[in-house]
Write a protein that holds these residues in place. Sequence first.
Motif, PDB file in Angstrom:
ATOM      1  N   ASP A  86       0.846  -1.186   0.000  1.00 17.53           N
ATOM      2  CA  ASP A  86       0.000   0.000   0.000  1.00 17.53           C
ATOM      3  C   ASP A  86       0.891   1.249   0.000  1.00 17.53           C
ATOM      4  O   ASP A  86       1.782   1.376   0.850  1.00 17.53           O
ATOM      5  N   PRO A  87       0.671   2.175  -0.925  1.00 16.44           N
ATOM      6  CA  PRO A  87       1.598   3.316  -1.059  1.00 16.44           C
ATOM      7  C   PRO A  87       1.632   4.238   0.153  1.00 16.44           C
ATOM      8  O   PRO A  87       2.608   4.967   0.351  1.00 16.44           O
ATOM      9  N   ASP A  88       0.575   4.219   0.976  1.00 15.44           N
ATOM     10  CA  ASP A  88       0.524   5.113   2.132  1.00 15.44           C
ATOM     11  C   ASP A  88       0.850   4.411   3.448  1.00 15.44           C
ATOM     12  O   ASP A  88       0.822   5.050   4.504  1.00 15.44           O
ATOM     13  N   ASN A  89       1.129   3.129   3.408  1.00 18.10           N
ATOM     14  CA  ASN A  89       1.408   2.372   4.638  1.00 18.10           C
ATOM     15  C   ASN A  89       2.565   1.406   4.389  1.00 18.10           C
ATOM     16  O   ASN A  89       2.405   0.191   4.431  1.00 18.10           O
ATOM     17  N   LYS A  90       3.730   1.967   4.132  1.00 13.98           N
ATOM     18  CA  LYS A  90       4.892   1.152   3.827  1.00 13.98           C
ATOM     19  C   LYS A  90       5.653   0.804   5.100  1.00 13.98           C
ATOM     20  O   LYS A  90       5.939   1.679   5.915  1.00 13.98           O
ATOM     21  N   VAL A  91       5.981  -0.450   5.236  1.00 14.02           N
ATOM     22  CA  VAL A  91       6.702  -0.965   6.404  1.00 14.02           C
ATOM     23  C   VAL A  91       8.135  -1.284   6.008  1.00 14.02           C
ATOM     24  O   VAL A  91       8.378  -1.901   4.961  1.00 14.02           O
ATOM     25  N   TYR A  92       9.071  -0.881   6.860  1.00 14.97           N
ATOM     26  CA  TYR A  92      10.482  -1.140   6.603  1.00 14.97           C
ATOM     27  C   TYR A  92      11.098  -1.868   7.793  1.00 14.97           C
ATOM     28  O   TYR A  92      10.733  -1.624   8.943  1.00 14.97           O
ATOM     29  N   MET A  93      12.041  -2.753   7.502  1.00 15.23           N
ATOM     30  CA  MET A  93      12.772  -3.444   8.557  1.00 15.23           C
ATOM     31  C   MET A  93      13.628  -2.445   9.322  1.00 15.23           C
ATOM     32  O   MET A  93      14.136  -1.473   8.767  1.00 15.23           O
ATOM     33  N   ASN A  94      13.758  -2.686  10.623  1.00 11.66           N
ATOM     34  CA  ASN A  94      14.548  -1.848  11.532  1.00 11.66           C
ATOM     35  C   ASN A  94      13.974  -0.447  11.717  1.00 11.66           C
ATOM     36  O   ASN A  94      14.683   0.457  12.152  1.00 11.66           O
ATOM     37  N   LYS A  95      12.694  -0.285  11.423  1.00  9.07           N
ATOM     38  CA  LYS A  95      12.028   1.001  11.634  1.00  9.07           C
ATOM     39  C   LYS A  95      10.977   0.926  12.728  1.00  9.07           C
ATOM     40  O   LYS A  95      10.142   1.818  12.848  1.00  9.07           O
ATOM     41  N   GLY A  96      10.996  -0.139  13.518  1.00  6.59           N
ATOM     42  CA  GLY A  96      10.141  -0.196  14.686  1.00  6.59           C
ATOM     43  C   GLY A  96       8.950  -1.126  14.582  1.00  6.59           C
ATOM     44  O   GLY A  96       8.770  -1.862  13.604  1.00  6.59           O
ATOM     45  N   ILE A  97       8.126  -1.062  15.635  1.00  5.88           N
ATOM     46  CA  ILE A  97       6.948  -1.927  15.772  1.00  5.88           C
ATOM     47  C   ILE A  97       5.942  -1.628  14.669  1.00  5.88           C
ATOM     48  O   ILE A  97       5.682  -0.465  14.339  1.00  5.88           O
ATOM     49  N   VAL A  98       5.360  -2.676  14.109  1.00  3.69           N
ATOM     50  CA  VAL A  98       4.348  -2.519  13.061  1.00  3.69           C
ATOM     51  C   VAL A  98       2.965  -2.739  13.672  1.00  3.69           C
ATOM     52  O   VAL A  98       2.684  -3.807  14.224  1.00  3.69           O
ATOM     53  N   ILE A  99       2.114  -1.720  13.603  1.00  6.19           N
ATOM     54  CA  ILE A  99       0.731  -1.828  14.061  1.00  6.19           C
ATOM     55  C   ILE A  99      -0.128  -2.106  12.828  1.00  6.19           C
ATOM     56  O   ILE A  99      -0.124  -1.332  11.871  1.00  6.19           O
ATOM     57  N   LYS A 100      -0.872  -3.211  12.864  1.00 11.41           N
ATOM     58  CA  LYS A 100      -1.537  -3.717  11.663  1.00 11.41           C
ATOM     59  C   LYS A 100      -3.047  -3.474  11.704  1.00 11.41           C
ATOM     60  O   LYS A 100      -3.692  -3.669  12.736  1.00 11.41           O
TER      61      LYS A 100
END
Length: 311
Positions: free
Chosen positions: A207-221
Amino acid sequence: MSTWLDRPLSFAGRVIINQDNNLISKVINIKEPVFIIPNVCIHFNRQINNGYAYNIANDMQPLVSQDKQFDYINDKISHALNIEKKDIINYDLFLYNFEKGYLWGENNEFISSPRLDDLECAFIESESLIDIDNDKNINVGVFFDNEEVGSSSLQGANSDFLVNTLKRINNALNFSEEDFLCAISKSFMISSDNAHAVHPSNSSLTDPDNKVYMNKGIVIKFNASQSYTSDGLTSAYMQKLCIDSNIPYQFFTNRADIRGGSTLGNISLGQLSLRSVDIGLGQLAMHSSFETAGSEDIVYLYEVLKTFYTK
């Protein structure tokens, strides 16, 4: 399935043996490579790089020996458990990727290993629970089996294992049924299961507005179809936990035209109604036999869960 081919495999599980005329369950793990599922060479399958549908019955058979009379499995079990083969009654055994995990990258910022989804979160959760000291609350960590085959087993999230265990704790403390229901209504569950990070070569799948990256913290789904348990209130609580712990966080939702997976959180809520949030850590190659995640995120989740269990 293709990630399981041409890799060293071993097996582990449970063996039921006859011991003094009683059925005894033994856990077993053969800690050495014993199988390979060999690929067909490209000379015999020249179209494989154009796409290939693996046949489970033909293509996924592990090779252990060319001797068809070789009783390898029972020989290995009897040797590992120091028993006679005649005492082996039955077993539940599973192949696993024997490759070891390792850190890599310019600054060792990545970790690659089998079973990161979801042993990574399970390990961090157990470590944080062990390391806290809180005598004001009853902290619970629960780990379910059989997630990828429906969770409807005896030890799955769709069983009554969790609710029955909590009721037994309540009864052992001489609390009433009303006390139990009130305690549940004041409780909070963090469903922790890894999330999809942006693939460096296929970022359009995210999703272009909800990009997740490694080492950028906790992911709330989040998911509009309720396959994740997060809502405005529970995610706000999770955000506050991260802020209080000085830990970064980010948000994930699937592209609207791509169906994602689910977690054990919403399945568990079918048995036990309480507030819950779905979180995870960003990773690549989910469900591959060898996955990749961010090594820094391990510390992030550990610190957040320690804050959660302490409060």
